[in-house]
Design a protein around this motif. Sequence first.
Motif, PDB file in Angstrom:
ATOM      1  N   GLY A 170       0.817  -1.209   0.000  1.00  0.00           N
ATOM      2  CA  GLY A 170       0.000   0.000   0.000  1.00  0.00           C
ATOM      3  C   GLY A 170       0.852   1.260   0.000  1.00  0.00           C
ATOM      4  O   GLY A 170       0.557   2.233  -0.701  1.00  0.00           O
ATOM      5  N   LEU A 171       1.906   1.229   0.786  1.00  0.00           N
ATOM      6  CA  LEU A 171       2.830   2.369   0.798  1.00  0.00           C
ATOM      7  C   LEU A 171       3.524   2.518  -0.551  1.00  0.00           C
ATOM      8  O   LEU A 171       3.621   3.616  -1.103  1.00  0.00           O
ATOM      9  N   ALA A 172       4.019   1.401  -1.085  1.00  0.00           N
ATOM     10  CA  ALA A 172       4.810   1.445  -2.316  1.00  0.00           C
ATOM     11  C   ALA A 172       3.996   1.845  -3.537  1.00  0.00           C
ATOM     12  O   ALA A 172       4.479   2.582  -4.398  1.00  0.00           O
ATOM     13  N   PHE A 173       2.765   1.363  -3.629  1.00  0.00           N
ATOM     14  CA  PHE A 173       1.996   1.562  -4.854  1.00  0.00           C
ATOM     15  C   PHE A 173       0.884   2.590  -4.749  1.00  0.00           C
ATOM     16  O   PHE A 173       0.236   2.881  -5.747  1.00  0.00           O
ATOM     17  N   ALA A 174       0.644   3.153  -3.583  1.00  0.00           N
ATOM     18  CA  ALA A 174      -0.411   4.160  -3.458  1.00  0.00           C
ATOM     19  C   ALA A 174       0.076   5.404  -2.726  1.00  0.00           C
ATOM     20  O   ALA A 174       0.052   6.503  -3.277  1.00  0.00           O
ATOM     21  N   THR A 175       0.529   5.235  -1.515  1.00  0.00           N
ATOM     22  CA  THR A 175       0.846   6.383  -0.673  1.00  0.00           C
ATOM     23  C   THR A 175       2.057   7.162  -1.175  1.00  0.00           C
ATOM     24  O   THR A 175       2.006   8.393  -1.271  1.00  0.00           O
ATOM     25  N   ILE A 176       3.143   6.480  -1.474  1.00  0.00           N
ATOM     26  CA  ILE A 176       4.371   7.173  -1.880  1.00  0.00           C
ATOM     27  C   ILE A 176       4.191   7.933  -3.198  1.00  0.00           C
ATOM     28  O   ILE A 176       4.531   9.126  -3.265  1.00  0.00           O
ATOM     29  N   PRO A 177       3.646   7.324  -4.267  1.00  0.00           N
ATOM     30  CA  PRO A 177       3.463   8.115  -5.496  1.00  0.00           C
ATOM     31  C   PRO A 177       2.533   9.314  -5.292  1.00  0.00           C
ATOM     32  O   PRO A 177       2.782  10.397  -5.824  1.00  0.00           O
ATOM     33  N   MET A 178       1.481   9.128  -4.489  1.00  0.00           N
ATOM     34  CA  MET A 178       0.565  10.232  -4.238  1.00  0.00           C
ATOM     35  C   MET A 178       1.268  11.349  -3.452  1.00  0.00           C
ATOM     36  O   MET A 178       1.089  12.532  -3.743  1.00  0.00           O
ATOM     37  N   PHE A 179       2.080  10.966  -2.482  1.00  0.00           N
ATOM     38  CA  PHE A 179       2.828  11.949  -1.708  1.00  0.00           C
ATOM     39  C   PHE A 179       3.785  12.735  -2.598  1.00  0.00           C
ATOM     40  O   PHE A 179       3.894  13.966  -2.487  1.00  0.00           O
ATOM     41  N   VAL A 180       4.486  12.033  -3.484  1.00  0.00           N
ATOM     42  CA  VAL A 180       5.420  12.705  -4.398  1.00  0.00           C
ATOM     43  C   VAL A 180       4.664  13.687  -5.282  1.00  0.00           C
ATOM     44  O   VAL A 180       5.097  14.832  -5.478  1.00  0.00           O
ATOM     45  N   MET A 181       3.527  13.271  -5.793  1.00  0.00           N
ATOM     46  CA  MET A 181       2.734  14.133  -6.657  1.00  0.00           C
ATOM     47  C   MET A 181       2.262  15.368  -5.915  1.00  0.00           C
ATOM     48  O   MET A 181       2.425  16.510  -6.390  1.00  0.00           O
ATOM     49  N   ILE A 182       1.705  15.194  -4.746  1.00  0.00           N
ATOM     50  CA  ILE A 182       1.171  16.320  -3.981  1.00  0.00           C
ATOM     51  C   ILE A 182       2.293  17.262  -3.542  1.00  0.00           C
ATOM     52  O   ILE A 182       2.161  18.485  -3.649  1.00  0.00           O
ATOM     53  N   SER A 183       3.389  16.707  -3.062  1.00  0.00           N
ATOM     54  CA  SER A 183       4.479  17.569  -2.590  1.00  0.00           C
ATOM     55  C   SER A 183       5.076  18.385  -3.734  1.00  0.00           C
ATOM     56  O   SER A 183       5.433  19.552  -3.544  1.00  0.00           O
ATOM     57  N   GLN A 184       5.174  17.811  -4.920  1.00  0.00           N
ATOM     58  CA  GLN A 184       5.689  18.567  -6.064  1.00  0.00           C
ATOM     59  C   GLN A 184       4.700  19.645  -6.501  1.00  0.00           C
ATOM     60  O   GLN A 184       5.103  20.738  -6.879  1.00  0.00           O
TER      61      GLN A 184
END
Length: 169
Positions: free
Chosen positions: A108-122
């Motif tokens: 869940g972290l690898a395939f959902a949370t981390i990409p979403m976090f990267v997108m939002i933070s950028q």
Amino acid sequence: MAVYILLAVLSVYFMARSLSEYSFGIVEIGFMDVALPLTLFAAVAIGIHATAIFVTFKLFSEPISLKAVIHGIGEFYEVPVALTAVSLVLLLFKSYTVGFGILAIGAGLAFATIPMFVMISQLVRQSKTIDKFYAFLFYAVFLFVAGALISVLAMDSQLGELMNTLNML
């Protein structure tokens, strides 16, 4: 990301092999039977996320290279790698429930949370004049449509294989 994928494949393989022992030899699980589909799934999932982030940045923010997007996602993979390593150890000791639960959290972290976090933070750092909400909404819709298309193709392929297997019986 490669270390995470390798650990996840090993975890699922050892769990599947251990559980196949209860089939009294009817089901044989080979390493490639697990490794190939899971590696392909992970590569496609990461590719879809990276493409969605890349296209969103291209349209709504400062352009960023695909390599930078993948690097941005990969730099947060320490926690999923650690969780998957713990899961592998637990699964080797036949602690299936806890091991699979930890493996699922890592996925869940690898395939959902981390990409979403990267997108939002950028987006927060480098958004153009358009509202960040619409950029995120575009990302979510792009991700949903791409994921749905890939899922339909995968299910169609698996159903075809299942029908062929049933016809052979």
